[in-house]
Design an enzyme around this catalytic site. Structure first.
Site, PDB file in Angstrom:
ATOM      1  N   GLU A  62      40.074  -1.836 -51.621  1.00  0.00           N
ATOM      2  CA  GLU A  62      41.109  -1.976 -52.933  1.00  0.00           C
ATOM      3  C   GLU A  62      41.265  -0.267 -52.496  1.00  0.00           C
ATOM      4  O   GLU A  62      42.328  -0.615 -53.323  1.00  0.00           O
ATOM      5  CB  GLU A  62      39.355  -2.258 -54.194  1.00  0.00           C
ATOM      6  CG  GLU A  62      39.431  -3.227 -54.473  1.00  0.00           C
ATOM      7  CD  GLU A  62      38.557  -4.236 -53.792  1.00  0.00           C
ATOM      8  OE1 GLU A  62      37.398  -3.302 -53.191  1.00  0.00           O
ATOM      9  OE2 GLU A  62      38.086  -5.347 -54.486  1.00  0.00           O
ATOM     10  N   HIS A 131      29.446  -6.391 -62.186  1.00  0.00           N
ATOM     11  CA  HIS A 131      30.623  -6.899 -62.423  1.00  0.00           C
ATOM     12  C   HIS A 131      31.471  -7.182 -63.653  1.00  0.00           C
ATOM     13  O   HIS A 131      31.881  -8.431 -63.992  1.00  0.00           O
ATOM     14  CB  HIS A 131      30.268  -8.359 -61.637  1.00  0.00           C
ATOM     15  CG  HIS A 131      30.630  -8.424 -60.454  1.00  0.00           C
ATOM     16  ND1 HIS A 131      29.480  -7.596 -59.715  1.00  0.00           N
ATOM     17  CD2 HIS A 131      30.497  -9.357 -59.506  1.00  0.00           C
ATOM     18  CE1 HIS A 131      29.630  -7.823 -58.372  1.00  0.00           C
ATOM     19  NE2 HIS A 131      30.653  -9.001 -58.180  1.00  0.00           N
TER      20      HIS A 131
HETATM   21  C1  LIG Z   1      34.604  -4.279 -54.354  1.00  0.00           C
HETATM   22  C2  LIG Z   1      34.269  -5.467 -53.924  1.00  0.00           C
HETATM   23  N1  LIG Z   1      35.690  -6.199 -54.192  1.00  0.00           N
HETATM   24  C3  LIG Z   1      35.492  -7.792 -54.271  1.00  0.00           C
HETATM   25  C4  LIG Z   1      34.258  -8.486 -54.659  1.00  0.00           C
HETATM   26  C5  LIG Z   1      34.410  -9.377 -54.898  1.00  0.00           C
HETATM   27  N2  LIG Z   1      33.925 -10.225 -53.712  1.00  0.00           N
HETATM   28  C6  LIG Z   1      32.395 -10.571 -53.407  1.00  0.00           C
HETATM   29  S1  LIG Z   1      31.680 -11.158 -51.824  1.00  0.00           S
HETATM   30  C7  LIG Z   1      33.035 -10.972 -51.902  1.00  0.00           C
HETATM   31  C8  LIG Z   1      33.192 -11.550 -49.748  1.00  0.00           C
HETATM   32  C9  LIG Z   1      32.526 -10.916 -49.099  1.00  0.00           C
HETATM   33  O1  LIG Z   1      32.464 -11.549 -48.226  1.00  0.00           O
HETATM   34  P1  LIG Z   1      31.372 -10.292 -46.799  1.00  0.00           P
HETATM   35  O2  LIG Z   1      31.568  -9.475 -46.601  1.00  0.00           O
HETATM   36  O3  LIG Z   1      31.858 -11.301 -45.282  1.00  0.00           O
HETATM   37  O4  LIG Z   1      30.020 -11.127 -47.084  1.00  0.00           O
HETATM   38  P2  LIG Z   1      29.881 -12.993 -47.201  1.00  0.00           P
HETATM   39  O5  LIG Z   1      29.527 -13.356 -48.490  1.00  0.00           O
HETATM   40  O6  LIG Z   1      29.957 -13.478 -45.880  1.00  0.00           O
HETATM   41  O7  LIG Z   1      27.802 -12.882 -46.710  1.00  0.00           O
HETATM   42  C10 LIG Z   1      34.282 -10.455 -52.485  1.00  0.00           C
HETATM   43  C11 LIG Z   1      35.462 -10.564 -52.173  1.00  0.00           C
HETATM   44  C12 LIG Z   1      33.089  -7.543 -54.728  1.00  0.00           C
HETATM   45  N3  LIG Z   1      31.814  -7.676 -55.286  1.00  0.00           N
HETATM   46  N4  LIG Z   1      33.650  -6.318 -54.772  1.00  0.00           N
END
Ligand SMILES: Cc1ncc(C[n+]2csc(CCOP(=O)(O)OP(=O)(O)O)c2C)c(N)n1
Ligand SMILES: [Mg+2]
Lengths: 346, 381
Positions: A62, A131
């Protein structure tokens, strides 16, 4: 009476599409906005129409992509930066609060920052404390930005289009809980909207916008003014129904943008009713709600029959538990109680 | 450390007693059975909010946490993201508290205030699941800073997803861990997806993540996160090489000679790329359209981490089929018991709304909360 069936999310999309067709400098960037069609399907189909040069999937970075948008805006583009949720913008706070709103001032007017930041605001549904942010109070205290919290598909579209046509950083705080609203056409509280057309935006009217800083009286009434914006507008309209049974006729003023604030419309309403409750879905302390109360007291002290009361989120982080989360948020019952208290009819 | 040289080294897992291996198997099965119940309860709307399932990644949590100090769970803390049920259970959190939390019950680990993404268990050295992507990385560095400050010999495991690699918080934490040589391991749970974004679209050098560690002069390791013993081996070595990391800046002077922790001999932080697969969608509300044709889940299932360890135990005569069935029955019973416990527990009560905001309470937080309407009687907040 418009019979248009359009969801809140579709209205946001329509605003972006129309403006993107008119202005080649506009692009949309954010997490999952393209290939995934938007994590909340707001940008569904837009990659198809505008292609990957203008609909850009970004990594979870972000600070990077919000700041990139600001740089691109300084250069002369018109970015729409989508935060999947406004709750995730806090990691980019320096960019969106320190850079975007101050760029024009810092540069003595040389560099503007015509950028739109938008995304879901407010408690979604048991998403827990990190959130569930409602950003309006914290952000509205920063000079240089404009901030809207639309409550209907029509407002969402008209305000976003105004933001996109404008020259200043524009923050659109949309509501996840309302994205599907309007799916069944003019439903819910349309009988209260003083003009039935005010639920859905006009179709095929590319010039339609809603000026920033113009409140909308969602329901006229004579006994007590409710000042609010966003999702709580609907709670206020729900409260109006309950209060009607007790012979209390409330006026619901939807400010639509907290900054600029249309204080004149509020003052006029309070002068008419003599009583006021401010409903704000953020925390009470140093909030848009407390700001409005202060301004009303400055302007309407002699018109008021009693103090202006407030309904807010409770002054705690959002709990996960379903019932307690509901307890924490503004709702029709709390508004009803507040109106009765303001009118000494409790 | 490359996998080639690792394979020539003695395997720490060879030293594990049959009981320890069976415990690892049980821990993985427990996570799987628990998560099956989680999905069921979510479908029945007993669980709400965002809920991220750990199935497929069991070997990551169990292989890594089994390499930590087993006698004192507080000695080697863990912290991570929101996909946290797996490492919470592996760290020893009782399944009842984990499930009750997701049901929003007052008996949950956070009294129903946190939910699925916020599993905390101080007694077990579980510093929480954290819901803002990357937000746990500075915390991991900070816990390690505390250990180093107090001259203890603990090691922190800080779990993050491949999507978190792109957050500034990750880079800044890597830098801090490197310059102060903190006893922390950044554990990349690399399932290749952040929601619907493939790692190659979001991360520079996705094909060679060693670059991320090298940029900070940090040790790098990688392992097969579908193989619990390979994961254990990797972590056993790297945890040992992270313990007692010394801060070079505790000695003032020649700043340009400050590179000693990069010489590969001194203990220091590490970045471990654990390659894994999430079998389910990103969260319970992900239809996974982006992933239909990849076949990656089917491939992974043919190398399922639980089945892999079962085979290992049976082939070597370290467990019988009856032993395995008994472990599974026990895990199923624990998972079912967790649901029953959660169901029977009372909701988070309204009286808890205003507690835990401050330790040194004042005003509205003393009396246990105010009504939602702000009147002149109660506006002294
Ligand atoms: C700063 C922020 N941006 C966006 C999100 C929304 N979000 C939650 S999980 C996620 C994907 C994360 O993927 P990864 O780090 O690969 O973890 P995985 O879900 O595969 O365990 C997103 C975009 C968030 N929680 N925090
Ligand atoms: Mg991932």
């Amino acid at each position: 009476m418009s019979e248009r069936k359009i969801q809140y999310r579709e209205a946001i999309r329509e605003a972006m599409q129309e403006e993107m067709r008119l202005d080649a400098r506009i692009f949309l960037m954010g997490e999952e906005v393209g290939e995934y069609n938007g994590s909340y399907k707001v940008s569904e189909g837009m990659l198809e129409e505008f292609g990957p040069r203008r609909i850009i999937d970004s990594p979870i970075a972000e600070t990077g992509f919000a700041g990139l948008g600001i740089g691109a805006a300084m250069y002369g583009l018109k970015p729409i930066i989508e935060f999947m949720s406004w709750s995730f913008c806090l990691v980019a706070a320096d960019q969106i609060l320190n850079n975007a709103p101050k760029m024009r001032y810092m540069s003595g007017g040389q560099f503007g920052c015509p950028i739109v930041f938008r995304g879901n605001n407010g408690a979604g549904g048991q998403l827990g404390s990190t959130h569930s942010w409602s950003m309006e109070s914290m952000f509205s205290s920063v000079p240089g930005l404009k901030l809207a919290v639309p409550s209907t598909p029509r407002d969402a579209k008209g305000l976003l289009k105004a933001g996109l046509k404008g020259q200043d950083p524009f923050f659109s705080l949309e509501s996840e809980r309302m994205l599907g609203m309007g799916a069944r056409g003019r439903k819910d509280f349309s009988r209260y909207l003083h003009d039935g057309d005010l639920w859905a935006p006009p179709e095929n009217d590319a010039d339609f916008t809603i000026p920033l800083g113009l409140a909308d009286i969602k329901k006229a009434g004579k006994d007590c003014t409710i000042v609010t914006a966003g999702r709580p507008v609907h709670f206020a309209l729900e409260a109006a129904e309950a209060l009607e049974k007790d012979g209390i006729d409330i006026e619901v003023v939807d400010v639509r943008t907290w900054r600029p604030l249309d204080i004149e419309t509020i003052v006029k309403s309070v002068q008419k009713t003599g009583a006021c409750v401010v409903v704000d879905q953020s925390w009470p302390f140093a909030s848009v709600g407390s700001e409005v109360v202060a301004q009303i007291h400055e302007r309407c002290f002699d018109d008021l029959d009693g103090p202006v009361l407030r309904v807010h989120n409770d002054d705690i982080a959002a709990p996960y538990n379903r019932n307690r989360e509901q307890d924490m948020l503004p709702n029709a019952r709390k508004i009803t109680e507040a109106v009765k208290a303001a009118l000494y009819r409790a | 450390m490359s996998t080639a040289s690792a394979s020539t080294l003695p395997r720490p897992s060879d030293q594990l007693a049959p009981g320890q291996l069976q415990k690892m198997l049980y821990d993985m099965i427990l996570i799987r059975r628990f998560e099956e119940k989680t999905m069921q309860a979510y479908m029945q709307q007993k669980i709400g909010g965002f809920c991220h399932i750990y199935i497929g990644q069991e070997a990551v949590a169990v292989g890594s946490i089994s390499a930590l100090d087993q006698a004192d769970p507080q000695k080697d803390p863990v912290v991570g993201g929101y996909r946290d049920h797996g490492f919470a259970l592996a760290k020893g959190m009782h399944p009842n508290y984990c499930m009750a939390e997701m049901f929003g019950k007052v008996t949950g680990c956070a009294k129903g205030k946190g939910g699925s993404m916020h599993m905390f268990d101080k007694d077990r050295g579980m510093y929480g699941g954290h819901a803002i992507v990357g937000g746990q990385c500075p915390l991991g560095a900070g816990i390690a800073f505390g250990i180093q400050y107090e001259e203890k010999d603990g090691v922190v495991l800080c779990y993050l997803g491949d999507g978190a690699l792109n957050q500034g918080a990750f880079f800044e934490s890597m830098d801090l861990a490197a310059i102060w040589n903190l006893p922390v391991i950044f554990v990349l749970e690399n399932n290749g997806w952040s929601m619907g974004t493939h790692i190659a679209r979001g991360t520079a050098m996705a094909h060679d993540l060693k670059a991320k560690a090298e940029a900070f002069g940090m040790r790098y390791a990688e392992c097969d996160g579908l193989d619990v013993l390979a994961t254990f081996d990797c972590f056993a070595r790297e945890v040992a090489a992270t313990r007692n990391a010394k801060n070079p800046q505790w000695h003032r002077g020649d700043w340009d000679k400050l590179a000693y922790h990069r010489d590969g001999n001194a203990n220091g932080p590490c970045f471990i790329n654990v390659k894994t697969v999430r079998y389910q969608g990103h969260s319970m509300s992900d239809p996974q359209k982006y992933r239909k044709e990849t076949g990656e889940v089917e491939n992974a299932k043919s190398r399922d981490p639980i089945q892999g360890l079962v085979r290992h135990l049976i082939e070597r005569g370290l467990a019988t089929q009856e032993d395995i069935t008994a472990l599974d029955e026990k895990a199923k019973a624990m998972a079912a018991e967790a649901v029953a416990f959660a169901e029977a527990s009372p909701d988070m009560p309204a009286s808890e709304m205003f507690t835990d905001v401050y330790a040194d309470v004042y005003g509205p937080y003393i009396a246990g909360g105010l009504p939602g309407i702000v009147t002149n009687k109660n506006s002294g907040q």
